[in-house]
Motif scaffolding. Structure first.
Motif, PDB file in Angstrom:
ATOM      1  N   ILE A 140       0.862  -1.178   0.000  1.00 49.25           N
ATOM      2  CA  ILE A 140       0.000   0.000   0.000  1.00 49.25           C
ATOM      3  C   ILE A 140       0.900   1.230   0.000  1.00 49.25           C
ATOM      4  CG2 ILE A 140      -1.839   1.235   1.206  1.00 49.25           C
ATOM      5  CD1 ILE A 140      -2.566  -1.412   2.575  1.00 49.25           C
ATOM      6  N   THR A 141       0.665   2.132  -0.950  1.00 57.45           N
ATOM      7  CA  THR A 141       1.492   3.335  -1.073  1.00 57.45           C
ATOM      8  C   THR A 141       0.608   4.565  -1.183  1.00 57.45           C
ATOM      9  OG1 THR A 141       3.205   2.063  -2.224  1.00 57.45           O
ATOM     10  CG2 THR A 141       3.313   4.468  -2.397  1.00 57.45           C
ATOM     11  N   LEU A 142       0.877   5.548  -0.335  1.00 57.86           N
ATOM     12  CA  LEU A 142       0.178   6.833  -0.344  1.00 57.86           C
ATOM     13  C   LEU A 142       1.166   7.926  -0.732  1.00 57.86           C
ATOM     14  CD1 LEU A 142      -2.190   8.806   0.429  1.00 57.86           C
ATOM     15  CD2 LEU A 142      -1.218   8.809   2.753  1.00 57.86           C
ATOM     16  N   VAL A 143       0.793   8.747  -1.729  1.00 61.45           N
ATOM     17  CA  VAL A 143       1.629   9.869  -2.160  1.00 61.45           C
ATOM     18  C   VAL A 143       0.735  11.078  -2.383  1.00 61.45           C
ATOM     19  CG1 VAL A 143       3.205  10.756  -3.934  1.00 61.45           C
ATOM     20  CG2 VAL A 143       3.314   8.343  -3.279  1.00 61.45           C
ATOM     21  N   TRP A 144       1.217  12.252  -2.004  1.00 62.15           N
ATOM     22  CA  TRP A 144       0.484  13.469  -2.316  1.00 62.15           C
ATOM     23  C   TRP A 144       1.467  14.573  -2.681  1.00 62.15           C
ATOM     24  CZ3 TRP A 144       1.476  11.594   2.473  1.00 62.15           C
ATOM     25  CH2 TRP A 144       2.019  12.454   3.433  1.00 62.15           C
ATOM     26  N   THR A 145       0.993  15.515  -3.498  1.00 65.85           N
ATOM     27  CA  THR A 145       1.790  16.673  -3.870  1.00 65.85           C
ATOM     28  C   THR A 145       1.560  17.753  -2.829  1.00 65.85           C
ATOM     29  OG1 THR A 145       1.575  16.113  -6.210  1.00 65.85           O
ATOM     30  CG2 THR A 145       2.266  18.367  -5.676  1.00 65.85           C
ATOM     31  N   ASP A 146       2.574  18.031  -2.032  1.00 67.45           N
ATOM     32  CA  ASP A 146       2.412  18.934  -0.903  1.00 67.45           C
ATOM     33  C   ASP A 146       2.341  20.396  -1.355  1.00 67.45           C
ATOM     34  OD1 ASP A 146       2.128  19.541   1.786  1.00 67.45           O
ATOM     35  OD2 ASP A 146       4.289  19.664   2.150  1.00 67.45           O
ATOM     36  N   GLN A 147       1.742  21.225  -0.507  1.00 63.10           N
ATOM     37  CA  GLN A 147       1.732  22.664  -0.741  1.00 63.10           C
ATOM     38  C   GLN A 147       3.151  23.221  -0.625  1.00 63.10           C
ATOM     39  OE1 GLN A 147      -0.992  24.680  -1.387  1.00 63.10           O
ATOM     40  NE2 GLN A 147      -2.304  22.883  -1.524  1.00 63.10           N
ATOM     41  N   GLU A 148       3.385  24.336  -1.311  1.00 65.79           N
ATOM     42  CA  GLU A 148       4.711  24.955  -1.221  1.00 65.79           C
ATOM     43  C   GLU A 148       4.960  25.462   0.196  1.00 65.79           C
ATOM     44  OE1 GLU A 148       1.751  28.035  -2.636  1.00 65.79           O
ATOM     45  OE2 GLU A 148       2.255  25.950  -3.073  1.00 65.79           O
ATOM     46  N   GLY A 149       6.188  25.337   0.667  1.00 67.91           N
ATOM     47  CA  GLY A 149       6.545  25.807   1.993  1.00 67.91           C
ATOM     48  C   GLY A 149       6.908  27.278   1.989  1.00 67.91           C
ATOM     49  N   SER A 150       7.173  27.792   3.164  1.00 70.97           N
ATOM     50  CA  SER A 150       7.527  29.202   3.307  1.00 70.97           C
ATOM     51  C   SER A 150       9.023  29.390   3.119  1.00 70.97           C
ATOM     52  CB  SER A 150       7.109  29.714   4.688  1.00 70.97           C
ATOM     53  OG  SER A 150       7.611  31.017   4.916  1.00 70.97           O
ATOM     54  N   VAL A 151       9.407  30.406   2.338  1.00 72.60           N
ATOM     55  CA  VAL A 151      10.828  30.680   2.116  1.00 72.60           C
ATOM     56  C   VAL A 151      11.483  31.252   3.367  1.00 72.60           C
ATOM     57  CG1 VAL A 151      10.553  31.020  -0.353  1.00 72.60           C
ATOM     58  CG2 VAL A 151      10.289  32.971   1.183  1.00 72.60           C
ATOM     59  N   SER A 152      10.671  31.756   4.287  1.00 72.55           N
ATOM     60  CA  SER A 152      11.210  32.341   5.506  1.00 72.55           C
ATOM     61  C   SER A 152      11.263  31.356   6.668  1.00 72.55           C
ATOM     62  CB  SER A 152      10.370  33.562   5.915  1.00 72.55           C
ATOM     63  OG  SER A 152       9.024  33.182   6.160  1.00 72.55           O
ATOM     64  N   ALA A 153      10.845  30.109   6.430  1.00 71.82           N
ATOM     65  CA  ALA A 153      10.847  29.118   7.506  1.00 71.82           C
ATOM     66  C   ALA A 153      12.279  28.759   7.899  1.00 71.82           C
ATOM     67  CB  ALA A 153      10.097  27.872   7.075  1.00 71.82           C
ATOM     68  N   SER A 154      12.458  28.417   9.142  1.00 71.95           N
ATOM     69  CA  SER A 154      13.770  28.020   9.640  1.00 71.95           C
ATOM     70  C   SER A 154      14.237  26.746   8.945  1.00 71.95           C
ATOM     71  CB  SER A 154      13.699  27.789  11.151  1.00 71.95           C
ATOM     72  OG  SER A 154      14.867  27.141  11.624  1.00 71.95           O
ATOM     73  N   ASP A 155      15.546  26.654   8.728  1.00 70.38           N
ATOM     74  CA  ASP A 155      16.117  25.455   8.120  1.00 70.38           C
ATOM     75  C   ASP A 155      15.876  24.219   8.982  1.00 70.38           C
ATOM     76  OD1 ASP A 155      17.024  26.938   6.012  1.00 70.38           O
ATOM     77  OD2 ASP A 155      19.060  27.164   6.800  1.00 70.38           O
ATOM     78  N   LEU A 156      15.667  24.424  10.268  1.00 75.38           N
ATOM     79  CA  LEU A 156      15.453  23.305  11.182  1.00 75.38           C
ATOM     80  C   LEU A 156      13.986  22.895  11.270  1.00 75.38           C
ATOM     81  CD1 LEU A 156      17.806  24.415  14.107  1.00 75.38           C
ATOM     82  CD2 LEU A 156      18.323  22.886  12.189  1.00 75.38           C
ATOM     83  N   ALA A 157      13.097  23.708  10.712  1.00 76.59           N
ATOM     84  CA  ALA A 157      11.658  23.415  10.801  1.00 76.59           C
ATOM     85  C   ALA A 157      11.290  22.343   9.785  1.00 76.59           C
ATOM     86  CB  ALA A 157      10.855  24.679  10.548  1.00 76.59           C
ATOM     87  N   PRO A 158      10.311  21.474  10.116  1.00 80.93           N
ATOM     88  CA  PRO A 158       9.839  20.482   9.134  1.00 80.93           C
ATOM     89  C   PRO A 158       9.340  21.180   7.877  1.00 80.93           C
ATOM     90  CG  PRO A 158       8.983  20.003  11.331  1.00 80.93           C
ATOM     91  CD  PRO A 158       9.610  21.353  11.406  1.00 80.93           C
ATOM     92  N   LYS A 159       9.638  20.625   6.722  1.00 79.97           N
ATOM     93  CA  LYS A 159       9.262  21.243   5.448  1.00 79.97           C
ATOM     94  C   LYS A 159       7.870  20.824   4.987  1.00 79.97           C
ATOM     95  CE  LYS A 159      13.234  23.253   5.249  1.00 79.97           C
ATOM     96  NZ  LYS A 159      13.747  22.819   6.554  1.00 79.97           N
ATOM     97  N   LEU A 160       7.309  19.775   5.586  1.00 79.26           N
ATOM     98  CA  LEU A 160       5.997  19.284   5.181  1.00 79.26           C
ATOM     99  C   LEU A 160       4.913  20.259   5.624  1.00 79.26           C
ATOM    100  CD1 LEU A 160       4.998  16.692   3.743  1.00 79.26           C
ATOM    101  CD2 LEU A 160       4.442  15.788   6.003  1.00 79.26           C
TER     102      LEU A 160
END
Length: 334
Positions: free
Chosen positions: A168-188
């Motif tokens: 069973i495989t689930l895939v989705w095209t995620d929304q674009e992230g914020s360019v100002s988000a911290s490098d340590l923050a989750p990108k999802l």
């Protein structure tokens, strides 16, 4: 080439081998690129290039790296997309569906140990992606795609499994992230969870793997937009496959691919959540008007029939009001 001779790379459908065709000799000649004896298909990170000398002798040159892997993966994606359009009538399949098909059919190399940094989810295997087998046993291929999910929503499929393996495989095209988000923050941004429940009640969360197969777990993955459950010897009976939006914004479509000795079980499933019932005030005095807001969702894969919504006074043990509602479609909210 400079003499206008044509070279075409393609996959032979009968053998699932990569072929090169050229018209250099005046008629079309075909050369086998994959000279190995393995029945597997394309090779991530591996490609054999062909050149023709003046005597029309095929010369093979091998190379490894992302330059070769990209071409192979792109070709595999095109074959899957062609299959979805010509065989299943999905003329404009979402990119997440093509990706889910490729991942679902990938072959674990050597000892079962996917996912791992060396092979990811395994070697691309186009034939297994579109026409899955377990040994000599042909498997069913089930696809659920295009349905949206809001935060906190879920959709549930029931699958009748009769043995073999279960992927069973689930895939989705995620929304674009914020360019100002911290490098340590989750990108999802949109965090969807794959939750699979066996007939006996064992729960398998997406991406909880050990030695190439899923382990019983309720720990969700909040980093990836690909989630898998892989059962080597599944229980016989009806499995529940749930896709749930745990965080984010509205997810406009996802793709779920299942291969196994399995069939969909059509069902409707009216479901509420803890925030489904709201009232205007916590303290109500006699004679005051009260506004009650209710929300429910059909998490099944077919429409409901007519159904009743009842407001019941548990203190007085009596019904206050009953309303008959029209059918609610799959994934719809009332």
């Amino acid at each position: 080439d400079k003499n206008d001779h044509k070279y075409v790379a393609y996959q032979d459908r009968s053998s699932s081998k990569l072929m090169i065709a050229t018209d250099k000799s005046g008629s079309w000649d075909n050369y086998l690129v994959d000279t190995g004896s393995s029945p597997s298909n394309m090779y991530p990170g591996y490609m054999t290039s062909i050149a023709i000398d003046q005597d029309a002798t095929p010369l093979y040159v091998t190379g490894t790296g992302s330059s070769m892997a990209t071409a192979v993966a792109s070709g595999a994606a095109l074959i899957v997309r062609e299959y979805l359009g010509q065989e299943l009538g999905l003329t404009e399949p979402d990119a997440s569906l093509v990706k889910a098909m490729l991942i679902n059919g990938a072959t674990d190399l050597g000892q079962p140990d996917i996912p791992n940094p060396s092979e990811g989810w395994g070697e691309l295997n186009v034939k297994q992606s579109i026409d899955p087998y377990n040994g000599s046993t042909k498997l069913d291929l089930l696809i659920d795609t295009g349905r949206g999910l809001g935060p906190g929503d879920a959709l549930v499929q029931q699958v009748d499994v009769q043995g073999s393996t279960l992927d069973i495989t689930l895939v989705w095209t995620d929304q674009e992230g914020s360019v100002s988000a911290s490098d340590l923050a989750p990108k999802l941004v949109n965090n969807l969870d794959l939750i699979v429940t066996s007939p006996s009640g064992s729960v398998y969360a997406g991406n909880s793997f050990f030695q190439g197969f899923s382990t019983i777990s309720t720990s969700s993955d909040n980093l990836n937009n690909v989630e898998r459950v892989r059962i080597e010897v599944p229980e016989v009976g009806v499995w529940k496959v749930e896709v749930k939006s745990s965080a984010g914004v509205f997810q406009d479509g996802y793709s779920l691919v299942i291969s196994g000795d399995a069939q969909w079980v059509d069902h409707s499933d009216l479901t509420t959540s803890p925030e489904s019932l709201r009232i205007t005030n916590d303290v109500i005095f006699e004679g005051e008007q009260l506004l009650i807001q209710m929300k429910w969702r059909n998490e099944g894969n077919i429409a409901t029939g007519n159904y009743d919504v009842e407001i019941y006074d548990v203190t007085e043990q009596q019904s206050i009001s009953t309303i008959t509602m029209p059918p609610l479609g799959p994934g719809e909210t009332e």
